[in-house]
Design an enzyme around this catalytic site. Structure first.
Site, PDB file in Angstrom:
ATOM      1  N   GLY A  46      59.367  66.156  57.050  1.00 25.93           N
ATOM      2  CA  GLY A  46      60.533  65.489  56.479  1.00 25.93           C
ATOM      3  C   GLY A  46      60.759  65.957  55.062  1.00 25.93           C
ATOM      4  O   GLY A  46      59.860  66.528  54.434  1.00 25.93           O
TER       5      GLY A  46
ATOM      6  N   GLN B 179      63.546  65.259  46.392  1.00 24.38           N
ATOM      7  CA  GLN B 179      62.462  66.223  46.205  1.00 24.38           C
ATOM      8  C   GLN B 179      62.953  67.602  45.793  1.00 24.38           C
ATOM      9  O   GLN B 179      62.193  68.406  45.280  1.00 24.38           O
ATOM     10  CB  GLN B 179      61.630  66.350  47.495  1.00 24.38           C
ATOM     11  CG  GLN B 179      60.863  65.084  47.832  1.00 24.38           C
ATOM     12  CD  GLN B 179      60.150  65.224  49.160  1.00 24.38           C
ATOM     13  OE1 GLN B 179      60.745  65.029  50.211  1.00 24.38           O
ATOM     14  NE2 GLN B 179      58.877  65.567  49.132  1.00 24.38           N
TER      15      GLN B 179
ATOM     16  N   CYS C 251      52.390  64.342  51.187  1.00 24.22           N
ATOM     17  CA  CYS C 251      53.739  64.514  50.660  1.00 24.22           C
ATOM     18  C   CYS C 251      53.842  65.892  50.023  1.00 24.22           C
ATOM     19  O   CYS C 251      52.950  66.310  49.287  1.00 24.22           O
ATOM     20  CB  CYS C 251      54.031  63.428  49.622  1.00 24.22           C
ATOM     21  SG  CYS C 251      55.674  63.566  48.906  1.00 24.22           S
ATOM     22  N   LEU C 252      54.934  66.575  50.305  1.00 28.55           N
ATOM     23  CA  LEU C 252      55.143  67.910  49.743  1.00 28.55           C
ATOM     24  C   LEU C 252      55.247  67.855  48.211  1.00 28.55           C
ATOM     25  O   LEU C 252      55.015  68.854  47.547  1.00 28.55           O
ATOM     26  CB  LEU C 252      56.410  68.544  50.332  1.00 28.55           C
ATOM     27  CG  LEU C 252      56.353  68.856  51.833  1.00 28.55           C
ATOM     28  CD1 LEU C 252      57.721  69.253  52.353  1.00 28.55           C
ATOM     29  CD2 LEU C 252      55.328  69.943  52.129  1.00 28.55           C
TER      30      LEU C 252
ATOM     31  N   HIS D 179      58.841  56.797  54.589  1.00 32.73           N
ATOM     32  CA  HIS D 179      58.372  57.666  53.503  1.00 32.73           C
ATOM     33  C   HIS D 179      59.564  58.349  52.811  1.00 32.73           C
ATOM     34  O   HIS D 179      59.653  58.364  51.583  1.00 32.73           O
ATOM     35  CB  HIS D 179      57.400  58.697  54.099  1.00 32.73           C
ATOM     36  CG  HIS D 179      56.893  59.742  53.154  1.00 32.73           C
ATOM     37  ND1 HIS D 179      55.574  59.826  52.757  1.00 32.73           N
ATOM     38  CD2 HIS D 179      57.526  60.774  52.522  1.00 32.73           C
ATOM     39  CE1 HIS D 179      55.427  60.854  51.923  1.00 32.73           C
ATOM     40  NE2 HIS D 179      56.599  61.447  51.771  1.00 32.73           N
ATOM     41  N   GLU D 180      60.486  58.876  53.616  1.00 31.87           N
ATOM     42  CA  GLU D 180      61.653  59.588  53.036  1.00 31.87           C
ATOM     43  C   GLU D 180      62.606  58.621  52.334  1.00 31.87           C
ATOM     44  O   GLU D 180      63.162  58.947  51.280  1.00 31.87           O
ATOM     45  CB  GLU D 180      62.411  60.369  54.111  1.00 31.87           C
ATOM     46  CG  GLU D 180      61.602  61.386  54.912  1.00 31.87           C
ATOM     47  CD  GLU D 180      60.763  62.319  54.074  1.00 31.87           C
ATOM     48  OE1 GLU D 180      61.074  62.513  52.881  1.00 31.87           O
ATOM     49  OE2 GLU D 180      59.769  62.841  54.610  1.00 31.87           O
TER      50      GLU D 180
ATOM     51  N   HIS E   2      61.508  57.972  48.894  1.00 36.27           N
ATOM     52  CA  HIS E   2      61.877  59.033  47.942  1.00 36.27           C
ATOM     53  C   HIS E   2      63.265  58.766  47.352  1.00 36.27           C
ATOM     54  O   HIS E   2      63.481  58.960  46.166  1.00 36.27           O
ATOM     55  CB  HIS E   2      61.901  60.403  48.633  1.00 36.27           C
ATOM     56  CG  HIS E   2      60.560  61.071  48.743  1.00 36.27           C
ATOM     57  ND1 HIS E   2      59.780  61.370  47.646  1.00 36.27           N
ATOM     58  CD2 HIS E   2      59.866  61.526  49.821  1.00 36.27           C
ATOM     59  CE1 HIS E   2      58.661  61.972  48.050  1.00 36.27           C
ATOM     60  NE2 HIS E   2      58.687  62.079  49.371  1.00 36.27           N
TER      61      HIS E   2
HETATM   62  O1  GNR Z   1      55.195  66.776  55.754  1.00 34.76           O
HETATM   63  C1  GNR Z   1      54.966  65.581  55.571  1.00 34.76           C
HETATM   64  N1  GNR Z   1      54.034  64.953  56.331  1.00 34.76           N
HETATM   65  C2  GNR Z   1      53.846  63.585  56.328  1.00 34.76           C
HETATM   66  C3  GNR Z   1      52.698  63.086  56.942  1.00 34.76           C
HETATM   67  C4  GNR Z   1      52.464  61.737  56.984  1.00 34.76           C
HETATM   68  C5  GNR Z   1      53.398  60.861  56.457  1.00 34.76           C
HETATM   69  C6  GNR Z   1      54.531  61.335  55.835  1.00 34.76           C
HETATM   70  C7  GNR Z   1      54.767  62.686  55.774  1.00 34.76           C
HETATM   71  S1  GNR Z   1      56.201  63.291  55.039  1.00 34.76           S
HETATM   72  C8  GNR Z   1      55.675  64.858  54.502  1.00 34.76           C
HETATM   73  C9  GNR Z   1      56.833  65.643  53.924  1.00 34.76           C
HETATM   74  C10 GNR Z   1      57.347  64.942  52.692  1.00 34.76           C
HETATM   75  O2  GNR Z   1      56.772  64.908  51.645  1.00 34.76           O
HETATM   76  N2  GNR Z   1      58.443  64.294  52.814  1.00 34.76           N
HETATM   77  O3  GNR Z   1      58.931  63.575  51.789  1.00 34.76           O
HETATM   78 NI    NI Z   2      57.225  63.032  50.577  1.00 28.18          NI
END
Ligand code: GNR
Ligand code: NI
Length: 172
Positions: A46, A51, A91-92, A133-134, A137
């Site tokens: 995601g 980001q 998270c990236l 999670h997204e 952000h």
């Molecule tokens: O790539 C991603 N893997 C992930 C694994 C577990 C819970 C959430 C994520 S999201 C993350 C990519 C990212 O940072 N998205 O904002």
């Molecule tokens: Ni993230």
């Protein structure tokens, strides 16, 4: 298409609250295409516009094994949620850190797609985790905000050290 730069914690721009998209036009579609390319290349499941330093409510997701189920969420709203479960998250924008976070088990959302059409989606498992999670952000929130102060401090130290090492490499 283009691969966009991903901001890394503790960059303050990750704390910006995203604004709703007023009109899903070609500029937004170009952003969505670039975000998909950036996400697939990273690779991640995601990516939120926050980001890549664009502060609009745009999210791309693909939690499928074969990376063939792209989902675009514009102006998403959670209209129902139930249950609670823990999941290891990464998270990236916080590279190499994986921690357990508690979230709703199932969520129902309303959002617009790339064409500006509204849809409703019921999600569970990894998709539900990823959507929450997204959407965090877009509110300027990161998964590390849910951790205990001790864990959070440890991660902050590690990230600042990595940042110092990066900038040293940049000048040498
Ligand atoms: O790539 C991603 N893997 C992930 C694994 C577990 C819970 C959430 C994520 S999201 C993350 C990519 C990212 O940072 N998205 O904002
Ligand atoms: Ni993230």
């Amino acid at each position: 298409m283009a691969i966009l730069d991903i901001l890394h914690y503790p960059d303050k721009r990750l704390r910006t609250v995203a604004k709703p998209v007023e009109k899903v036009d070609d500029t937004i579609r170009k952003l969505v295409d670039d975000m998909f390319e950036t996400m697939y290349t990273a690779p991640g499941i995601g990516l939120a516009a926050t980001q890549v330093d664009v502060h609009l409510q745009v999210i791309v997701i693909d939690v499928s094994e074969d990376k063939n189920q792209p989902l675009c969420l514009i102006n998403p709203k959670i209209i129902d949620e139930e249950g609670s479960e823990s999941c290891d998250e990464g998270c990236l924008s916080v590279p190499d850190i994986y921690e357990t976070v508690r979230r709703s088990e199932k969520v129902t959302i309303k959002a617009l797609d790339q064409n500006g059409d509204e849809y409703t989606l019921q999600a569970d498992e990894m998709l539900a985790v990823c959507i929450q999670h997204e959407m965090d952000h877009l509110k300027g929130k990161l998964f590390v905000d849910y951790l205990s102060p001790l864990k959070f401090q440890r991660i902050k130290k590690r990230m600042l050290k990595a940042l110092r090492e990066e900038s040293r490499q940049a000048v040498s």
